[in-house]
Design a protein around this motif. Structure first.
Motif, mmCIF file in Angstrom:
data_model
loop_
_atom_site.group_PDB
_atom_site.id
_atom_site.type_symbol
_atom_site.label_atom_id
_atom_site.label_comp_id
_atom_site.label_asym_id
_atom_site.label_seq_id
_atom_site.Cartn_x
_atom_site.Cartn_y
_atom_site.Cartn_z
ATOM 1 N N UNK A 71 -6.666 73.168 45.695
ATOM 2 C CA UNK A 71 -6.518 74.682 45.477
ATOM 3 C C UNK A 71 -5.086 74.639 44.330
ATOM 4 N N UNK A 72 -4.221 73.714 44.822
ATOM 5 C CA UNK A 72 -2.904 73.823 44.073
ATOM 6 C C UNK A 72 -2.691 73.163 42.867
ATOM 7 N N UNK A 73 -3.515 71.987 43.165
ATOM 8 C CA UNK A 73 -3.247 70.761 41.660
ATOM 9 C C UNK A 73 -4.769 70.597 40.992
ATOM 10 N N UNK A 74 -5.793 70.977 41.777
ATOM 11 C CA UNK A 74 -7.075 70.878 40.938
ATOM 12 C C UNK A 74 -7.480 69.311 41.152
ATOM 13 N N UNK A 75 -6.846 68.334 41.555
ATOM 14 C CA UNK A 75 -7.327 67.054 41.498
ATOM 15 C C UNK A 75 -6.301 66.125 42.406
ATOM 16 N N UNK A 76 -6.965 64.901 42.990
ATOM 17 C CA UNK A 76 -6.099 64.147 43.686
ATOM 18 C C UNK A 76 -6.129 62.584 43.046
ATOM 19 N N UNK A 77 -5.195 62.018 42.798
ATOM 20 C CA UNK A 77 -5.273 60.514 42.477
ATOM 21 C C UNK A 77 -4.927 59.696 43.375
ATOM 22 N N UNK A 78 -3.823 59.894 44.067
ATOM 23 C CA UNK A 78 -3.134 58.884 45.219
ATOM 24 C C UNK A 78 -3.252 59.523 46.476
ATOM 25 N N UNK A 79 -3.824 58.744 47.484
ATOM 26 C CA UNK A 79 -3.666 59.229 48.819
ATOM 27 C C UNK A 79 -2.796 58.250 49.462
ATOM 28 N N UNK A 80 -1.970 58.630 50.168
ATOM 29 C CA UNK A 80 -1.196 57.399 51.062
ATOM 30 C C UNK A 80 -1.292 58.039 52.694
ATOM 31 N N UNK A 81 -2.137 57.222 53.315
ATOM 32 C CA UNK A 81 -2.335 57.538 54.908
ATOM 33 C C UNK A 81 -1.191 57.002 55.479
ATOM 34 N N UNK A 82 -0.089 57.584 55.697
ATOM 35 C CA UNK A 82 1.015 57.049 56.070
ATOM 36 C C UNK A 82 1.611 57.645 57.616
ATOM 37 N N UNK A 83 1.170 58.496 58.041
ATOM 38 C CA UNK A 83 1.423 59.038 59.077
ATOM 39 C C UNK A 83 1.424 58.295 60.459
ATOM 40 N N UNK A 84 2.244 57.778 61.315
ATOM 41 C CA UNK A 84 2.039 57.090 62.547
ATOM 42 C C UNK A 84 3.012 57.242 63.480
ATOM 43 N N UNK A 85 2.665 56.613 64.656
ATOM 44 C CA UNK A 85 3.703 56.873 65.731
ATOM 45 C C UNK A 85 3.538 55.633 66.549
ATOM 46 N N UNK A 86 4.603 55.512 67.429
ATOM 47 C CA UNK A 86 4.851 54.250 68.117
ATOM 48 C C UNK A 86 4.967 54.338 69.658
ATOM 49 N N UNK A 87 4.425 53.632 70.426
ATOM 50 C CA UNK A 87 4.839 53.650 71.915
ATOM 51 C C UNK A 87 4.837 52.137 72.261
ATOM 52 N N UNK A 88 5.917 51.799 72.599
ATOM 53 C CA UNK A 88 6.153 50.209 72.794
ATOM 54 C C UNK A 88 5.821 49.696 74.437
ATOM 55 N N UNK A 89 4.506 50.126 74.637
ATOM 56 C CA UNK A 89 4.162 50.081 75.849
ATOM 57 C C UNK A 89 3.525 48.522 76.491
#
Ligand SMILES: NC(=O)c1ccc[n+]([C@@H]2O[C@H](COP(=O)([O-])OP(=O)(O)OC[C@H]3O[C@@H](n4cnc5c(N)ncnc54)[C@H](O)[C@@H]3O)[C@@H](O)[C@H]2O)c1
Length: 274
Positions: A76-94
């Motif tokens: 809706x905002x930019x009309x197109x996507x070229x690069x997707x970075x699936x970066x979100x992540x979390x840590x549990x040191x269990x």
């Protein structure tokens, strides 16, 4: 994707740390960016700093509907996507012997389903336009393992496997793939993973005593620049540290030794119907 100027990048987990480093490097390369994060205030702060070609968006990558909303808002905002970075992540040191099932579920929902949801929501667009690039953030913990990383490394090995298969699947379709495997990077990973954990997946167990010293790590901005190099050059494994070479070699040597041992004990299976 050699030319980035004027193109559109979506980065999840971009309100902080490595995602912020990637989105800042993308903006510096002239890209329009979507700063997506479950923590809207952090996303807004980064987007405000980047100016009018940046959109802040609240997304929970553990939810497919939420990631589809991110895709729709980007279009809706930019009309197109070229690069997707699936970066979100979390840590549990269990350690696995005392981890609660909610600890597993939290890490798998964000670190693995987060990537799956990104691929599901965005890949058809990139394939249809015959141009694009996906970067999945795994970890050095996606290439080597050891306690107390059992839960985390399970998700990150899966992200590496997914990325390797995706690379081969879309190689002829104009879509590039990279998998980011950092060592220690100086981010908010340990505290933010706790802060954004949903109440229903809070096991009540404090695993923080086995957290890695991320504060001793490298700058997230440096990682962001290395990611942009990989996008431009079509690099697959994005390795930010060379400290782990011996450990990776030891792991691979162990696998090859097992193959050789099998052939020695049972004879070669090549060409045999088993
Ligand atoms: N810091 C390190 O040493 C290191 C090393 C290897 C890999 N990684 C990976 O890098 C990625 C980024 O982590 P970071 O170190 O920059 O940590 P960070 O906490 O600074 O940044 C992660 C961002 O993801 C967001 N986030 C968390 N859950 C989310 C969700 N469900 N939906 C959307 N956004 C969510 C957080 O709010 C945060 O802003 C992660 O995948 C992490 O596993 C980090």
């Amino acid at each position: 994707m050699q030319e980035l100027d004027g193109k559109v990048a979506v980065v999840t987990g971009a309100g902080s740390g490595i995602g912020e480093g990637i989105v800042r490097a993308a903006a510096a390369a002239g890209m329009k960016v979507v700063v997506a994060d479950i923590d809207l205030a952090k996303a807004q702060a980064v987007a405000a700093d980047l100016g009018e070609n940046a959109l802040a968006y609240q997304v929970d990558v553990a939810s497919l509907a939420s990631v589809e909303g991110l895709r729709d808002a980007t279009l809706e905002r930019f009309g197109v996507v070229h690069l997707l970075c699936n970066n979100a992540g979390v840590w549990i040191g269990a350690l696995m012997h005392d981890a609660d099932i909610k600890d597993w579920q939290y890490l798998i929902n964000v670190n693995l389903y987060g990537v799956i949801h990104g691929v599901k929501a965005f890949l058809p667009l990139l394939v249809a336009q015959g141009e694009g690039h996906i970067v999945n953030t795994a970890s050095m913990g996606g290439l080597i393992s050891g306690p107390p990383e059992g839960l985390y490394t399970t998700t990150k090995f899966a992200v590496v496997g997914l990325s390797e298969a995706l690379l081969m699947e879309v190689a002829e379709k104009g879509v590039g793939v990279s998998v980011l495997c950092p060592g220690l990077v100086n981010t908010n990973l340990i505290t933010q993973s706790f802060a954004v954990r949903p109440d229903e997946l809070d096991s009540g167990i404090d695993h923080q005593q086995v957290a890695p010293d991320v504060a001793s790590g490298i700058s997230p901005l440096l990682v962001g620049e290395q990611v942009m190099d990989a996008v431009r050059e079509g690099g697959f494994y994005v390795i930010t540290h060379d400290d782990y070479r011996d450990v990776i070699a030891m792991r691979h040597d162990g696998i090859l030794a097992a193959l050789d041992d099998h052939a020695r004990r049972y004879g070669s299976t090549s060409g045999k119907v088993v």
